[in-house]
Design a protein around this motif. Structure first.
Motif, PDB file in Angstrom:
ATOM      1  N   PRO A 106      -1.231   4.051   4.999  1.00 23.01           N
ATOM      2  CA  PRO A 106      -0.841   2.870   4.617  1.00 23.01           C
ATOM      3  C   PRO A 106      -1.192   1.695   5.637  1.00 23.01           C
ATOM      4  CG  PRO A 106       1.389   3.670   4.640  1.00 23.01           C
ATOM      5  CD  PRO A 106       0.233   4.909   4.918  1.00 23.01           C
TER       6      PRO A 106
ATOM      7  N   VAL B 112     -11.528   1.011  -0.136  1.00 23.64           N
ATOM      8  CA  VAL B 112     -10.805   1.279   1.229  1.00 23.64           C
ATOM      9  C   VAL B 112      -9.545   1.717   0.749  1.00 23.64           C
ATOM     10  CG1 VAL B 112      -9.457  -0.089   3.036  1.00 23.64           C
ATOM     11  CG2 VAL B 112     -11.766  -0.493   2.787  1.00 23.64           C
ATOM     12  N   ALA B 113      -8.900   1.288  -0.353  1.00 23.94           N
ATOM     13  CA  ALA B 113      -7.462   1.591  -1.010  1.00 23.94           C
ATOM     14  C   ALA B 113      -7.649   2.783  -1.502  1.00 23.94           C
ATOM     15  CB  ALA B 113      -6.759   0.342  -1.543  1.00 23.94           C
TER      16      ALA B 113
ATOM     17  N   SER C 292      -7.307  -2.602   7.278  1.00 20.10           N
ATOM     18  CA  SER C 292      -8.769  -2.732   6.811  1.00 20.10           C
ATOM     19  C   SER C 292      -8.893  -4.081   5.617  1.00 20.10           C
ATOM     20  CB  SER C 292      -9.060  -1.276   6.298  1.00 20.10           C
ATOM     21  OG  SER C 292      -9.244  -0.577   7.227  1.00 20.10           O
ATOM     22  N   LEU C 293      -7.682  -3.813   5.058  1.00 22.00           N
ATOM     23  CA  LEU C 293      -7.590  -5.064   3.951  1.00 22.00           C
ATOM     24  C   LEU C 293      -7.489  -6.552   4.578  1.00 22.00           C
ATOM     25  CD1 LEU C 293      -5.282  -3.201   1.202  1.00 22.00           C
ATOM     26  CD2 LEU C 293      -8.009  -3.887   1.218  1.00 22.00           C
TER      27      LEU C 293
ATOM     28  N   ILE D 173      -0.423   5.336  -1.333  1.00 18.10           N
ATOM     29  CA  ILE D 173      -1.844   5.579  -0.760  1.00 18.10           C
ATOM     30  C   ILE D 173      -1.585   6.031   0.606  1.00 18.10           C
ATOM     31  CG2 ILE D 173      -4.079   4.244   0.080  1.00 18.10           C
ATOM     32  CD1 ILE D 173      -3.318   2.449  -2.332  1.00 18.10           C
TER      33      ILE D 173
ATOM     34  N   VAL E  12       0.979  -1.315   0.047  1.00 17.34           N
ATOM     35  CA  VAL E  12       0.029  -0.019   0.271  1.00 17.34           C
ATOM     36  C   VAL E  12       0.952   1.178  -0.078  1.00 17.34           C
ATOM     37  CG1 VAL E  12      -1.623   1.157   1.341  1.00 17.34           C
ATOM     38  CG2 VAL E  12      -2.021  -1.148   1.055  1.00 17.34           C
TER      39      VAL E  12
ATOM     40  N   SER F 123      -3.289   2.019   8.227  1.00 18.82           N
ATOM     41  CA  SER F 123      -4.895   1.848   8.357  1.00 18.82           C
ATOM     42  C   SER F 123      -5.214   1.074   7.044  1.00 18.82           C
ATOM     43  CB  SER F 123      -5.588   3.233   8.501  1.00 18.82           C
ATOM     44  OG  SER F 123      -6.889   3.086   8.546  1.00 18.82           O
ATOM     45  N   VAL F 124      -5.118   1.291   5.773  1.00 18.30           N
ATOM     46  CA  VAL F 124      -5.497   0.756   4.723  1.00 18.30           C
ATOM     47  C   VAL F 124      -5.371  -0.718   4.847  1.00 18.30           C
ATOM     48  CG1 VAL F 124      -5.373   0.434   2.350  1.00 18.30           C
ATOM     49  CG2 VAL F 124      -5.695   2.656   3.628  1.00 18.30           C
TER      50      VAL F 124
END
Length: 187
Positions: free
Chosen positions: A145, A182-183, A151-152, A142, A137, A147-148
Motif C-alpha cells: 500500500p 498501478v493499484a 505512485s498514485l 492491495i 489502498v 508503494s501504490v
C-alpha cells in the motif's frame, strides 16, 4: 457572520482565485485588498504578511480536500469502491476544478526554501494526502500500500500538471487507466 469574518473570507477567496490563476509573487497586496473590497488595515488585521495569506490559502485548499475525502468515506462502505471513487474524484478535480495545475506544486515552485511556512504547508498537505491514500489502498486489500499510494500521488501530480499543458481530454483517461493499473484494479 461578523463583518470581520466576512472580510477575512473575502480576502481568502480573492487571494485563492488570483494566486491560482496568476501566481503568488505576481500579485501585490494593493491588488488583493482592492479586489477583495477591504482596506490594508483589514488585510493586516487578519494576515500579518502576504506570506501568511498564502499559507492560509493553501490551508483552505487542504481543508477542502480533506472534507472531500471524509464525505467520500462516509458515502461508501466498500473499500475497493472507495478507492475507485478517489481515483474518479482526482480525475474530476483535474478536469473541472484545478485546471491550472496543483496549487501546492505551484506554490512550492515560488517558494524554494523548504523551511518557509508556505513550503511547510505544502509538505503537511502532501504528507496527509499520501498517508490517506495508504489507508484507502490498505483497506482495499492491495499489496504494498505504501508503494501504490506513493505512485498514485505521483500520478496525481503528473495529471494536474499534464492536464494544464495538454488538456484534460488527453490526460484524464490516461490517469485513470494508469492509476487503476498501478493499484491492480479493473474498471
Amino acid at each position: 457572520m461578523p463583518k470581520e469574518s466576512t472580510a477575512r473570507e473575502r480576502l481568502l477567496a480573492t487571494a485563492g482565485d488570483i494566486f491560482y490563476r496568476e501566481g503568488i509573487h505576481a500579485v501585490g497586496v494593493d491588488r488583493l485588498v482592492s479586489e477583495a473590497g477591504v482596506t490594508r488595515a483589514t488585510f493586516y488585521r487578519y494576515f500579518p504578511s502576504k506570506d501568511e495569506l498564502v499559507r492560509a490559502y493553501l490551508e483552505s485548499e487542504d481543508v477542502a480536500l480533506r472534507e472531500l475525502f471524509a464525505s467520500a468515506g462516509a458515502a461508501v462502505d466498500d473499500p475497493a469502491e472507495l478507492l475507485e471513487l478517489v481515483l474518479q474524484g482526482i480525475a474530476a478535480d483535474v478536469s473541472q476544478h484545478h485546471t491550472r495545475g496543483c496549487p501546492f506544486i505551484n506554490a512550492a515552485a515560488e517558494f524554494p526554501d523548504a523551511a518557509h511556512p508556505v513550503r511547510v504547508a505544502v509538505r503537511t498537505h502532501r504528507d496527509w494526502f499520501e498517508a490517506t491514500l495508504v489507508e484507502v489502498v490498505k483497506a482495499a486489500g492491495i499489496a504494498a500500500p505504501e508503494s501504490v499510494a506513493h505512485s498514485l500521488v505521483l500520478l496525481r501530480d503528473a495529471a494536474l500538471v499534464g492536464s494544464y499543458l495538454d488538456g484534460p481530454d488527453v490526460v484524464v483517461p490516461s490517469f485513470v487507466e494508469t492509476a487503476r493499473t498501478v493499484a491492480g484494479i479493473s474498471a
